[in-house]
Design a protein around this motif. Structure first.
Motif, short mmCIF file in Angstrom:
data_model
loop_
_atom_site.label_atom_id
_atom_site.label_comp_id
_atom_site.label_asym_id
_atom_site.label_seq_id
_atom_site.Cartn_x
_atom_site.Cartn_y
_atom_site.Cartn_z
N LEU A 94 53.40 -44.41 -58.73
CA LEU A 94 52.22 -43.55 -58.70
C LEU A 94 52.00 -42.96 -57.31
CD1 LEU A 94 49.88 -45.76 -60.88
CD2 LEU A 94 50.63 -43.45 -61.45
N GLU A 95 52.24 -43.78 -56.29
CA GLU A 95 52.06 -43.31 -54.92
C GLU A 95 53.14 -42.28 -54.55
OE1 GLU A 95 50.59 -45.28 -50.75
OE2 GLU A 95 51.28 -46.57 -52.35
N LYS A 96 54.37 -42.53 -55.01
CA LYS A 96 55.46 -41.59 -54.75
C LYS A 96 55.17 -40.23 -55.37
CE LYS A 96 59.21 -41.59 -57.12
NZ LYS A 96 60.41 -41.93 -57.86
N ASP A 97 54.57 -40.24 -56.56
CA ASP A 97 54.23 -39.00 -57.25
C ASP A 97 52.89 -38.43 -56.79
OD1 ASP A 97 56.58 -39.21 -58.69
OD2 ASP A 97 55.62 -40.13 -60.44
N ARG A 98 52.28 -39.07 -55.80
CA ARG A 98 51.02 -38.63 -55.17
C ARG A 98 49.83 -38.64 -56.10
NH1 ARG A 98 53.45 -33.92 -51.29
NH2 ARG A 98 54.72 -35.33 -50.08
N PHE A 99 49.84 -39.57 -57.07
CA PHE A 99 48.68 -39.73 -57.94
C PHE A 99 47.67 -40.69 -57.32
CE2 PHE A 99 51.42 -37.85 -61.10
CZ PHE A 99 50.53 -37.16 -61.90
N ILE A 100 48.16 -41.63 -56.50
CA ILE A 100 47.27 -42.59 -55.85
C ILE A 100 47.67 -42.72 -54.38
CG2 ILE A 100 46.94 -43.89 -57.99
CD1 ILE A 100 48.70 -46.13 -56.74
N TYR A 101 46.80 -43.35 -53.60
CA TYR A 101 47.13 -43.71 -52.23
C TYR A 101 46.61 -45.13 -52.01
CZ TYR A 101 42.24 -42.64 -51.12
OH TYR A 101 40.87 -42.61 -51.11
N THR A 102 47.23 -45.82 -51.07
CA THR A 102 46.87 -47.21 -50.80
C THR A 102 46.45 -47.35 -49.35
OG1 THR A 102 48.44 -47.97 -52.47
CG2 THR A 102 47.73 -49.59 -50.84
N ILE A 103 45.37 -48.07 -49.14
CA ILE A 103 44.92 -48.42 -47.80
C ILE A 103 45.17 -49.91 -47.65
CG2 ILE A 103 42.95 -48.57 -46.24
CD1 ILE A 103 41.70 -46.23 -47.81
N PRO A 104 46.08 -50.30 -46.75
CA PRO A 104 46.39 -51.73 -46.60
C PRO A 104 45.13 -52.55 -46.33
CG PRO A 104 47.94 -50.39 -45.34
CD PRO A 104 46.87 -49.46 -45.84
N GLY A 105 44.99 -53.63 -47.09
CA GLY A 105 43.85 -54.51 -46.95
C GLY A 105 42.62 -54.06 -47.71
N LYS A 106 42.62 -52.84 -48.20
CA LYS A 106 41.46 -52.30 -48.93
C LYS A 106 41.73 -52.12 -50.41
CE LYS A 106 38.57 -51.28 -45.48
NZ LYS A 106 37.19 -51.63 -45.40
N GLY A 107 42.90 -51.55 -50.74
CA GLY A 107 43.24 -51.33 -52.14
C GLY A 107 43.85 -49.97 -52.39
N SER A 108 44.02 -49.67 -53.68
CA SER A 108 44.61 -48.40 -54.10
C SER A 108 43.54 -47.55 -54.77
CB SER A 108 45.75 -48.65 -55.08
OG SER A 108 46.78 -49.37 -54.45
N TYR A 109 43.63 -46.24 -54.53
CA TYR A 109 42.62 -45.30 -55.01
C TYR A 109 43.31 -44.06 -55.58
CZ TYR A 109 39.72 -48.23 -52.05
OH TYR A 109 39.11 -49.31 -51.48
N VAL A 110 42.60 -43.38 -56.48
CA VAL A 110 43.10 -42.14 -57.04
C VAL A 110 43.08 -41.08 -55.94
CG1 VAL A 110 42.70 -40.33 -58.77
CG2 VAL A 110 42.27 -42.73 -59.35
N ALA A 111 44.20 -40.38 -55.80
CA ALA A 111 44.33 -39.36 -54.76
C ALA A 111 43.51 -38.13 -55.13
CB ALA A 111 45.80 -38.98 -54.57
N ASN A 112 43.22 -37.34 -54.10
CA ASN A 112 42.48 -36.10 -54.29
C ASN A 112 43.43 -35.06 -54.87
OD1 ASN A 112 40.63 -34.07 -54.22
ND2 ASN A 112 40.61 -33.84 -52.00
N HIS A 113 43.11 -34.59 -56.06
CA HIS A 113 43.95 -33.59 -56.72
C HIS A 113 43.18 -32.31 -56.92
CE1 HIS A 113 46.13 -37.25 -58.11
NE2 HIS A 113 47.15 -36.49 -57.80
N LYS A 114 43.81 -31.24 -56.58
CA LYS A 114 43.24 -29.94 -56.89
C LYS A 114 43.64 -29.59 -58.31
CE LYS A 114 43.14 -28.41 -52.19
NZ LYS A 114 43.96 -28.10 -51.10
N GLU A 115 42.86 -28.75 -58.94
CA GLU A 115 43.12 -28.38 -60.33
C GLU A 115 44.53 -27.80 -60.50
OE1 GLU A 115 42.50 -28.41 -64.22
OE2 GLU A 115 41.10 -29.19 -62.74
N GLU A 116 45.00 -27.03 -59.51
CA GLU A 116 46.33 -26.44 -59.59
C GLU A 116 47.41 -27.52 -59.59
OE1 GLU A 116 46.20 -24.11 -56.09
OE2 GLU A 116 44.81 -22.66 -56.94
N ALA A 117 47.21 -28.54 -58.77
CA ALA A 117 48.18 -29.63 -58.70
C ALA A 117 48.22 -30.41 -60.01
CB ALA A 117 47.85 -30.55 -57.53
N LEU A 118 47.05 -30.61 -60.61
CA LEU A 118 47.00 -31.31 -61.90
C LEU A 118 47.71 -30.50 -62.98
CD1 LEU A 118 43.40 -32.81 -62.05
CD2 LEU A 118 45.55 -34.03 -61.79
N GLN A 119 47.50 -29.20 -62.99
CA GLN A 119 48.17 -28.34 -63.96
C GLN A 119 49.68 -28.39 -63.78
OE1 GLN A 119 45.77 -27.93 -66.38
NE2 GLN A 119 46.98 -26.13 -66.76
N GLU A 120 50.11 -28.39 -62.52
CA GLU A 120 51.54 -28.46 -62.23
C GLU A 120 52.12 -29.78 -62.71
OE1 GLU A 120 54.34 -28.73 -58.31
OE2 GLU A 120 52.66 -27.31 -58.22
#
Length: 139
Positions: A94-120
């Protein structure tokens, strides 16, 4: 493999072992949403792909928004009764495909996606499925 003859028996072939987990996302604005993850150990798709595809689907459908937290790797592995390594691999995909990002010690979160990126991303998934269908058709 040592389990080859046992796994090939009709008894084990008839089993469809499915595991179901629900995790709750607590949004910053106070909203709460439950996300279902269903895995099947009898399918052809590897478990890590089942997890990553279901999380991708929730993001693409808008069920998960930018900044929403995902369960920890250990927590999800425990709930699904699978290896931490499998869950880690799903999150890495998921991180490789840029759907999520991880903050060490904090956790994983959904990445900021623009509508164009989601459509792509949606178009890329459709193209992949069409390519699979073409390949199956050729066989």
């Amino acid at each position: 493999t040592p389990f080859g003859p046992v796994m090939a028996s009709p008894f084990f072939a008839a089993l469809d072992i499915t595991v179901y987990a629900v995790y709750t996302v607590h949004r910053r604005n106070g909203g709460v949403i439950a996300i279902d993850i269903i895995i099947s150990s009898s399918g052809e798709e590897p478990i890590y792909e089942q997890i990553s595809n279901q999380i991708k689907g929730a993001i693409l459908r808008g069920e998960l928004n930018s900044g929403d937290p995902l369960p920890s790797i250990r927590k999800l592995a425990k709930e699904l009764r699978i290896s931490v390594i499998t869950t880690k691999r799903a999150y890495e995909e998921l991180e490789k495909d840029r759907f999520i990002y991880t903050i060490p010690g904090k956790g994983s979160y959904v990445a900021n996606h623009k509508e164009e990126a989601l459509q792509e991303s949606k178009m890329r998934m459709v193209e992949d499925k069409l390519q699979e269908a073409i390949e199956l058709g050729k066989l």
